[in-house]
Design a protein around this motif. Structure first.
Motif, PDB file in Angstrom:
ATOM      1  N   ASN A   1       0.822  -1.209   0.000  1.00  0.00           N
ATOM      2  CA  ASN A   1       0.000   0.000   0.000  1.00  0.00           C
ATOM      3  C   ASN A   1       0.853   1.255   0.000  1.00  0.00           C
ATOM      4  OD1 ASN A   1      -2.203  -1.670   0.187  1.00  0.00           O
ATOM      5  ND2 ASN A   1      -2.539  -1.318   2.362  1.00  0.00           N
ATOM      6  N   THR A   2       0.562   2.147  -0.913  1.00  0.00           N
ATOM      7  CA  THR A   2       1.272   3.417  -0.903  1.00  0.00           C
ATOM      8  C   THR A   2       0.871   4.217   0.335  1.00  0.00           C
ATOM      9  OG1 THR A   2       1.931   5.275  -2.278  1.00  0.00           O
ATOM     10  CG2 THR A   2      -0.403   4.727  -2.259  1.00  0.00           C
ATOM     11  N   LEU A   3       1.787   4.961   0.828  1.00  0.00           N
ATOM     12  CA  LEU A   3       1.581   5.748   2.041  1.00  0.00           C
ATOM     13  C   LEU A   3       0.550   6.844   1.798  1.00  0.00           C
ATOM     14  CD1 LEU A   3       2.732   6.247   4.925  1.00  0.00           C
ATOM     15  CD2 LEU A   3       4.257   7.898   3.872  1.00  0.00           C
ATOM     16  N   ARG A   4      -0.387   6.962   2.714  1.00  0.00           N
ATOM     17  CA  ARG A   4      -1.336   8.082   2.669  1.00  0.00           C
ATOM     18  C   ARG A   4      -0.769   9.199   3.519  1.00  0.00           C
ATOM     19  NH1 ARG A   4      -6.523   5.475   4.978  1.00  0.00           N
ATOM     20  NH2 ARG A   4      -4.937   4.892   6.441  1.00  0.00           N
ATOM     21  N   CYS A   5      -1.038  10.377   3.156  1.00  0.00           N
ATOM     22  CA  CYS A   5      -0.474  11.521   3.890  1.00  0.00           C
ATOM     23  C   CYS A   5      -1.485  12.086   4.875  1.00  0.00           C
ATOM     24  CB  CYS A   5      -0.003  12.578   2.900  1.00  0.00           C
ATOM     25  SG  CYS A   5       1.440  12.033   1.983  1.00  0.00           S
ATOM     26  N   THR A   6      -1.981  11.237   5.761  1.00  0.00           N
ATOM     27  CA  THR A   6      -2.947  11.690   6.751  1.00  0.00           C
ATOM     28  C   THR A   6      -2.271  12.366   7.941  1.00  0.00           C
ATOM     29  OG1 THR A   6      -2.949   9.479   7.719  1.00  0.00           O
ATOM     30  CG2 THR A   6      -4.690   9.978   6.125  1.00  0.00           C
ATOM     31  N   LEU A   7      -0.970  12.141   8.090  1.00  0.00           N
ATOM     32  CA  LEU A   7      -0.209  12.796   9.157  1.00  0.00           C
ATOM     33  C   LEU A   7       0.919  13.609   8.531  1.00  0.00           C
ATOM     34  CD1 LEU A   7       0.041   9.826  11.691  1.00  0.00           C
ATOM     35  CD2 LEU A   7      -1.469  11.812  11.818  1.00  0.00           C
ATOM     36  N   PRO A   8       1.262  14.743   9.112  1.00  0.00           N
ATOM     37  CA  PRO A   8       2.285  15.599   8.508  1.00  0.00           C
ATOM     38  C   PRO A   8       3.622  14.888   8.267  1.00  0.00           C
ATOM     39  CG  PRO A   8       1.161  16.769  10.274  1.00  0.00           C
ATOM     40  CD  PRO A   8       0.671  15.344  10.306  1.00  0.00           C
ATOM     41  N   GLY A   9       4.053  14.038   9.155  1.00  0.00           N
ATOM     42  CA  GLY A   9       5.329  13.349   8.998  1.00  0.00           C
ATOM     43  C   GLY A   9       5.380  12.418   7.802  1.00  0.00           C
ATOM     44  N   ALA A  10       4.228  11.987   7.323  1.00  0.00           N
ATOM     45  CA  ALA A  10       4.176  11.057   6.198  1.00  0.00           C
ATOM     46  C   ALA A  10       4.568  11.722   4.890  1.00  0.00           C
ATOM     47  CB  ALA A  10       2.771  10.463   6.084  1.00  0.00           C
ATOM     48  N   ARG A  11       4.376  13.013   4.788  1.00  0.00           N
ATOM     49  CA  ARG A  11       4.639  13.700   3.520  1.00  0.00           C
ATOM     50  C   ARG A  11       6.093  13.589   3.096  1.00  0.00           C
ATOM     51  NH1 ARG A  11       1.194  17.663   6.220  1.00  0.00           N
ATOM     52  NH2 ARG A  11      -0.919  17.126   5.587  1.00  0.00           N
ATOM     53  N   GLY A  12       6.990  13.518   4.036  1.00  0.00           N
ATOM     54  CA  GLY A  12       8.416  13.451   3.717  1.00  0.00           C
ATOM     55  C   GLY A  12       8.894  12.090   3.260  1.00  0.00           C
ATOM     56  N   VAL A  13       8.105  11.050   3.484  1.00  0.00           N
ATOM     57  CA  VAL A  13       8.528   9.700   3.093  1.00  0.00           C
ATOM     58  C   VAL A  13       7.570   9.037   2.103  1.00  0.00           C
ATOM     59  CG1 VAL A  13       9.916   9.247   5.160  1.00  0.00           C
ATOM     60  CG2 VAL A  13       7.473   8.691   5.175  1.00  0.00           C
ATOM     61  N   LYS A  14       6.627   9.828   1.560  1.00  0.00           N
ATOM     62  CA  LYS A  14       5.719   9.278   0.550  1.00  0.00           C
ATOM     63  C   LYS A  14       6.462   9.167  -0.771  1.00  0.00           C
ATOM     64  CE  LYS A  14       1.291   9.810  -1.784  1.00  0.00           C
ATOM     65  NZ  LYS A  14       1.805   9.325  -3.057  1.00  0.00           N
ATOM     66  N   PRO A  15       6.469   7.971  -1.378  1.00  0.00           N
ATOM     67  CA  PRO A  15       7.158   7.823  -2.657  1.00  0.00           C
ATOM     68  C   PRO A  15       6.435   8.579  -3.769  1.00  0.00           C
ATOM     69  CG  PRO A  15       6.506   5.671  -1.755  1.00  0.00           C
ATOM     70  CD  PRO A  15       5.906   6.716  -0.892  1.00  0.00           C
TER      71      PRO A  15
END
Length: 197
Positions: A153-167
């Motif tokens: 599953n691709t990362l969802r950006c529901t939390l701010p920290g996720a944006r930096g590691v979303k492919p």
């Protein structure tokens, strides 16, 4: 949530689904998030109460999936989902740990062994920039443990920290298709399928 409150909630859901779904079809209810086995008594009481009314699933990090829990869930045909984000502990631990900060990697591998041969389980890998280069290794690991189904599953950006590691979408697609190709090659070698979603 207490068993009483959970059972009351599922009773309302059962009644609703009976009013909108065709006869003979069961709605699916999945216990997911915040480690449902931390509230095992309530969850298991609800499953026993509504085993004929719902198709149940449970998503877990595997740390509390002991032999008793495996026997209970498998004997009631509950779909079991595990989460594992890396082929080695250091990678898994970057995104998934216990609330106390301890590794879950080896416990997930132990849970995978306990579920070997059970047809209704899967493993979810949340894809990040950190583990994207290792998706083919994840497929190899899952195939070796006879996982019936995995989800990359691709990362969802529901939390701010996720944006930096979303492919990036293109990178995700390339890694995903490489993992699919590897799963197909393993099927050709062994005759055993691993469904990749």
């Amino acid at each position: 949530m207490s068993a009483t409150k959970l059972i009351a909630s599922l009773s309302k859901l059962r009644d609703y689904f009976r009013s909108v779904m065709p006869a003979g079809r069961k709605p699916r209810a999945i216990f997911h998030g915040a480690e449902p086995l931390m509230n095992k008594a309530a969850v298991f009481a609800a499953i026993d109460t509504f085993v004929d009314d719902f198709a149940f699933g449970l998503q877990t990090n595997g740390t509390l999936l002991d032999d008793e829990a495996v026997e209970f869930l498998t004997s009631r045909n509950v779909s079991i989902g595990l989460s594992l984000d890396g082929p080695v502990a250091g990678m898994t631990d970057a995104t998934r740990q216990t609330w106390g900060g301890k590794s879950v990697h080896d416990k997930v591998l132990t849970a995978m062994e306990k579920l070997r041969g059970y047809g209704s389980w899967s493993v979810i890998t949340t894809c990040t920039t950190e583990n994207l280069p290792y998706l083919t290794q994840m497929v190899e690991l899952f195939h070796a443990h006879e996982v019936p189904t995995c989800m990359l599953n691709t990362l969802r950006c529901t939390l701010p920290g996720a944006r930096g590691v979303k492919p990036a979408d293109g990178d995700m697609a390339k890694a995903f298709f490489a993992a699919l190709d590897r799963a197909h090659a393993l099927y050709q070698q062994t005759g055993r399928k691993l469904l990749v979603a």
